[in-house]
Enzyme design. Structure first.
Site, short mmCIF file in Angstrom:
data_model
loop_
_atom_site.label_atom_id
_atom_site.label_comp_id
_atom_site.label_asym_id
_atom_site.label_seq_id
_atom_site.Cartn_x
_atom_site.Cartn_y
_atom_site.Cartn_z
N GLU A 24 -3.15 -0.27 -8.16
CA GLU A 24 -4.13 0.73 -7.74
C GLU A 24 -3.42 2.08 -7.75
OE1 GLU A 24 -6.87 0.09 -4.44
OE2 GLU A 24 -6.21 1.96 -3.51
N ASP B 102 0.81 -1.21 0.00
CA ASP B 102 0.00 0.00 0.00
C ASP B 102 0.86 1.28 0.00
OD1 ASP B 102 -2.36 1.35 0.03
OD2 ASP B 102 -2.81 1.01 2.16
N HIS B 103 0.33 2.29 -0.62
CA HIS B 103 0.96 3.63 -0.62
C HIS B 103 2.45 3.59 -0.95
CE1 HIS B 103 -2.26 6.36 0.43
NE2 HIS B 103 -2.75 5.41 1.20
N HIS C 112 -10.13 4.54 0.85
CA HIS C 112 -9.05 4.47 1.86
C HIS C 112 -9.55 5.06 3.18
CE1 HIS C 112 -5.26 3.86 -0.73
NE2 HIS C 112 -6.31 3.43 -1.41
N LYS D 275 -9.33 9.17 10.43
CA LYS D 275 -8.92 7.83 10.81
C LYS D 275 -9.80 7.26 11.93
CE LYS D 275 -5.32 7.40 8.09
NZ LYS D 275 -5.25 6.37 7.06
ZN ZN Z 1 -4.73 5.76 1.67
#
Ligand code: ZN
Length: 530
Positions: free
Chosen positions: A309, A195-196, A384, A351
């Site tokens: 992605e 991810d990221h 996300h 978050k």
């Molecule tokens: Zn993200």
């Protein structure tokens, strides 16, 4: 008719295949017999047979071991190199050579070869639930939450940033998913998500351990000022875009968009010069960077062996439909293939807490993103910071159908803390006060708004009230963003909390799995296939 003469275990060893679970009564019998022989508590669902070898996962205290057995010692092959225990035993009337190995990296690599369902796979445009696991012990709970929903579970998922903050490596992330999937005997297939990723070095690190999906984050190349800059400023910036990287010229780009009307089934997009300039200035460099990352993957992994992605969720300003359309059509023109795209949505995706914003506005924008994704893909819309956004799931599920990827990470850590609050109140109180002292610094790179004054002090709380902190907005966010400090803080050479947290959770693992099943099950439910 030899098979009828043989005992069922002998014939299973001969013809059993890894993709088939053992019959329930036989695995229960084998598990209890193996326990008697080795002293390990065997997970019955972990039992598997491949090429004449029996595989099982067991635990002794809080440590987990791989157990393998075969009629010939030589069949155990390379596993013997890592064995910490060896012996022979009679099992269901057969004499077997047995070996126990630690659940470390090399045996994990061997298990991925022997039992292919413990390797991540490509999940394509199946709706997916991303289950990040910062502690490395959550996968069995994630499996239980996803099992039977029709969603693809993404069990090996961590960003480089989180790995750095938790002092974990891509190998550890992948291995934890492998062992968790084996423990639960989950043979449906699962995905992985590096991810990221910001650089090609990040890609190489994750590719080498078997990650299959790569989330490219070109956020640093997004020009958020494009929304508010004057028309003349964006005109200048447009000319200065990296046209080589975009394999185009300002003139060609203008011709592709300006004055054009793009009619999508549920959406019509008109591009004026200004619309194009702002979209291109904002995202042109990000497109060029994504192309570079994609081509690197193509060269290193080969076509068809990976999924991509693109995420721009961690940027300042929302991605408009025209901007999304520009990004996707430019990526198409440049030959990029991708399975999901994470726009920056309207409203706040803070978050660990529910969506903050106008739901009707979210619905309208989400519908437009989906319309573009259907037309220029189809690809999934990736959400996300997707955990705990319960108010938007029904909307996303209704509009996107299968074309959705819900990504969660920190929420599994928070649910671990809930378990700690229930079983180790003294430890939880310590974590809570420590998190309070770290919040100011740790919140820097996160989108949060918790007010510490609203988080009750521990002296005011009874033990029974402690788990409630995980349901309180400010407390939950404070605990969410301080995970790195909590998990890696050292006093001398000792971790202040990490080992104690992991010990308590491992001793109470079923309780943690049940909590995860409940909590992530609530995330999966709105998206489950009817
Ligand atoms: Zn993200």
């Amino acid at each position: 008719m030899a098979a009828f003469d043989e005992n069922p275990f002998a014939s299973l060893l001969k013809v059993g295949r890894p993709e088939n679970a053992l019959p329930g009564n036989l695995s229960e019998a084998l598990a209890s017999q193996l326990q008697g022989i080795t002293g390990l508590v065997i997970y019955p669902s972990s039992l598997a047979v491949s090429k004449g070898i029996l595989y099982a996962l067991g635990r002794k205290d809080i440590d987990k071991y791989l157990l393998i057995g075969a009629c010939q010692r030589s069949q155990l092959g390379t596993f013997l190199k890592f064995a910490v225990g060896k012996g022979t035993a009679e099992l269901q009337g057969l004499k077997l050579y047995l070996a126990t190995c630690p659940t470390s990296h090399e045996p994990a690599m061997l298990i991925r070869q022997a039992l292919p369902y413990t390797c991540p796979v490509l999940v394509g445009t199946t709706a997916a639930l991303g289950c990040g696991d910062r502690l490395g012990i959550a996968t069995p709970g994630h499996v239980r939450a996803v099992r039977g929903t029709g969603l693809a579970g993404i069990f090996a998922q961590q960003s480089i940033r989180e790995m750095t903050r938790t002092e974990r490596t891509p190998e550890e992330v992948m291995d934890a998913a492998t062992w968790g999937v084996m423990q639960e005997g989950y043979r449906t297939g699962f995905g992985s998500d590096a991810d990221h990723l910001k650089t090609t070095v990040d890609i190489d690190r994750c590719l080498s351990v078997g990650f299959t999906m790569f989330t490219v984050d070109p956020g640093e190349h997004v020009d958020d000022a494009a929304d508010s800059a004057s028309q003349s400023e964006v005109a200048v910036k447009f000319e200065q875009l990296p046209w080589d990287g975009l394999e185009s010229t300002p003139g060609d780009c203008r011709n592709r968009y300006v004055g054009q009307t793009f009619k999508l089934p549920e959406l019509t997009l008109d591009f004026s010069e200004e619309t194009l300039f702002r979209a291109a200035v904002k995202y042109g460099r990000a497109v060029a960077h994504t192309v570079k990352m994609y081509r690197h993957l193509l060269e290193k992994a080969g076509e068809g062996n990976f999924e991509l992605e693109m995420s721009v969720d961690e940027t300042e300003t929302p991605t408009s439909p025209s901007e999304h359309f520009f990004i996707a059509s430019e990526l198409c023109r440049l030959g990029v293939k991708w399975v999901s795209l994470a726009p920056r949505f309207v409203g706040d995706f803070e978050k660990g807490v529910d969506y903050k914003g106008d739901l009707a506005r979210f619905e309208e924008c989400f519908a437009q993103h989906v319309a573009i994704a259907r037309e220029l893909g189809p690809y999934k819309i990736s959400i996300h910071s997707g955990s705990d956004k319960f108010s938007i799931y029904p909307i996303a599920a209704r509009l996107a159908g299968q074309l959705v990827h819900l990504k969660t990470a920190g929420t599994s850590y928070l649910e671990a803390l809930r378990v700690i609050a229930e079983i180790k109140p003294v430890l939880f109180r310590e974590v809570l006060e420590f998190a309070r002292s770290r919040y100011h610094e740790d919140r820097a790179s996160y989108h949060v708004s918790a007010d510490l004054n609203k988080v009750p002090g521990t002296p005011e709380l009874s033990d029974q009230q402690l788990p409630g902190i995980l349901d309180q907005f400010d407390g939950r966010q404070m605990l969410h963003v301080t995970f790195g400090s909590v998990l890696t803080w050292k006093e001398g050479r000792q971790y202040r909390f990490r080992d104690r947290l992991l010990l308590a959770l491992r001793q109470n693992e079923q309780r943690y799995y049940q909590q995860l099943e409940r909590h992530l099950g609530r995330h999966a439910a709105p998206f489950r296939k009817a």
